[in-house]
Design a protein around this motif. Structure first.
Motif, PDB file in Angstrom:
ATOM      1  N   VAL B 263       0.845  -1.201   0.000  1.00  0.00           N
ATOM      2  CA  VAL B 263       0.000   0.000   0.000  1.00  0.00           C
ATOM      3  C   VAL B 263       0.881   1.253   0.000  1.00  0.00           C
ATOM      4  N   PRO B 264       0.762   2.118  -1.026  1.00  0.00           N
ATOM      5  CA  PRO B 264       1.658   3.279  -1.106  1.00  0.00           C
ATOM      6  C   PRO B 264       1.512   4.171   0.122  1.00  0.00           C
ATOM      7  N   GLN B 265       2.621   4.431   0.773  1.00  0.00           N
ATOM      8  CA  GLN B 265       2.633   5.307   1.943  1.00  0.00           C
ATOM      9  C   GLN B 265       3.015   6.724   1.518  1.00  0.00           C
ATOM     10  N   TYR B 266       2.790   7.029   0.247  1.00  0.00           N
ATOM     11  CA  TYR B 266       3.128   8.355  -0.278  1.00  0.00           C
ATOM     12  C   TYR B 266       1.954   8.796  -1.143  1.00  0.00           C
ATOM     13  N   ALA B 267       1.737  10.113  -1.152  1.00  0.00           N
ATOM     14  CA  ALA B 267       0.619  10.642  -1.933  1.00  0.00           C
ATOM     15  C   ALA B 267       1.035  10.959  -3.363  1.00  0.00           C
TER      16      ALA B 267
END
Lengths: 339, 339
Positions: B263-267
């Motif tokens: 799950v991407p922890q960056y926007a």
């Protein structure tokens, strides 16, 4: 091009064979590309200037000692990226990732908006076509050097197929030819997002079933309404600015594909969580148009398609500065230049 | 979970049938997920706390009036997202985009790290499996509720196939099961990027041909060396942090695919020009594991594969806090919890 908005026609040294794989070409037709407008807005001013243009049909005037596939007098399509034709990526049909790939400027070859030009890697790059210099299909053939192949790349990488809903963002030449390509690949519903009526009319001629003039959230809502609330299976970004990308992620269906052929004018892309949660694929890139000429040329030659209709103005090379201005003002869709 | 690092086992109200499509389940096995560690680090502290856990094998205890496909006494795999089973996306096998899709918390169903739990949309979600509660294959079956299906999703969306070079970034359970999946899909060279030897050893057992402990530029250089200088056709990001994504874009071949299941922890994602220039596809997302059980279950049942080997610790539900700590300290790869 010497700075933003500063295009000049100047005398340049005559091109000559520098490598045994070079050819020297005389220009039959060239043109101004939507992507030329990016430096037109933001190029660093310089005294040396930058030689511009990357789309061209030429006549071979001279060849280097190692050139085998073209010969003086041949009319050739010049794809916008030079490619060796022999490396791993050229053989795989991804000539834009050729080990030696380059636009005209990095290869030192000079731009296509010129009377003559050196073409590196003539065998791997130039595509001979059996027409006369004054052939009336020249505009259509010229689109094979970039914009038609780029629109086709969008449709192919996006996975356009019968039964797919397709959105094309951008009514420039690439967007319109993406519409044509999507139609050729069997899409039934093709929604063109653009607000310039003359262009969207051509888009309808190419196969757009719907035109959405609204942008942003309103535009996204209109697309969702047209697609049963789900969004489109394939969204083609033929613009390259961040709002277009955001619009694409808003208009795409979960599990769908956003394909980009407009050169991204942003370094970071937002909405990573949206993309991830919805299993959206983001694909596309610099189109290996050389790989597509085999597929696209027959339709141009036999008149099945008319990609050359994207050219709505013709000027002389000496009027190139006017060509940029007309395109930047959106007074012209795409300007062809003849010597 | 009441705050970062603050996991407590508490008495909760007994779940009951709330909708006619609900079932009530008694837990056979549950576990802690790598993605549970994100809130373990950064959850907003609250007095109410959050009910945790989304992977589970259960026994049906009670069903609502409309439930047709499971009956009390059935042993069921519980995919980590509930799905109605009837909408456009469920029918297309993208249950994570179900019109009603939700993890346990948004649906108000309570987490899987519990003795009992309400399961919404029982017919569309639960997958009956013909085994006894004490079946020794329970660990393998439990991986079908998330991590094996997620690893498989990575390999499938990445287009893994015979002849492809595959890189897997991350030696957690999902990364290791992505290795297993890539092998099942025929990849020959599988490079696992991880530095925890017990894990990478399991990765080798699952089919990794190479292990690269280096990260960042050094790791990318090692992958390029192993792949003829070109990079890998498919890079699987099973981590979700930005450095892993940057590493993925460095390790992928032009024209290749980066698929993300961490799950991407960056926007915002950087390197948009790199992606575009190299025609790199970025795909993946939240895995619709429900769709993959049909394909993956036979191998688990007949012992062809052993995905359950990712569980290296077993605790009781009452020891859940220890399970989080062990995984956060990387002292355990994946912790199974039994009532």
């Amino acid at each position: 091009m010497y700075g933003p908005g500063d295009v000049r026609v100047v005398d340049a040294p005559e091109p000559r064979i520098e490598q045994p794989t070079d050819a020297v070409l005389r220009t039959v037709v060239a043109c101004v590309c939507g992507s030329d407008l990016h430096p037109y807005h933001s190029i660093e001013p310089s005294e040396a200037g930058r030689s511009m243009g990357h789309e061209m049909i030429g006549v071979v005037e001279e060849i280097g000692a190692d050139v085998r596939t073209v010969t003086p007098g041949d009319v050739v399509i010049v794809p916008f990226v030079f490619s060796c034709g022999e490396c791993e990526f050229c053989r795989a049909g991804l000539q834009t990732s050729c080990r030696f790939a380059g636009l005209s400027v990095p290869t030192g070859a000079g731009g296509a908006q010129a009377e003559r030009r050196r073409a590196p890697f003539a065998d791997g790059t130039l595509y001979r076509v059996d027409v006369a210099e004054d052939d009336e299909r020249m505009p259509g053939l010229l689109t094979l050097s970039d914009v038609y192949g780029t629109g086709w790349h969008a449709a192919v990488t996006g996975g356009v197929a019968p039964g797919k809903d397709v959105v094309v963002i951008g009514d420039g030449a690439v967007g319109l030819l993406a519409v044509l390509s999507a139609r050729q690949l069997g899409a039934e519903r093709i929604i063109l997002m653009g607000r310039h009526e003359a262009r969207t009319d051509l888009g309808r001629r190419y196969g757009a079933t719907d035109v959405v003039a609204a942008r942003g959230e309103e535009g996204v809502a209109a697309v969702r309404e047209l697609t049963g609330g789900f969004g489109a299976h394939v969204v083609i970004d033929a613009v390259g600015h961040l709002p277009a990308y955001e619009q694409a992620l808003g208009a795409v269906r979960a599990g769908g594909t956003v394909t980009r052929v407009g050169v991204p004018q942003y370094a970071d892309a937002p909405l990573q969580r949206v993309q991830f949660t919805g299993n959206v694929t983001v694909t596309g890139g610099v189109a290996p148009v050389r790989a597509y000429i085999d597929d696209l040329l027959p339709g141009v030659l036999d008149g099945t398609v008319d990609p050359g209709a994207v050219f709505d103005r013709e000027l002389s090379l000496g009027e190139a500065a006017d060509g940029y201005r007309l395109m930047d003002d959106r007074a012209a869709l795409k300007v062809m230049l003849r010597p």
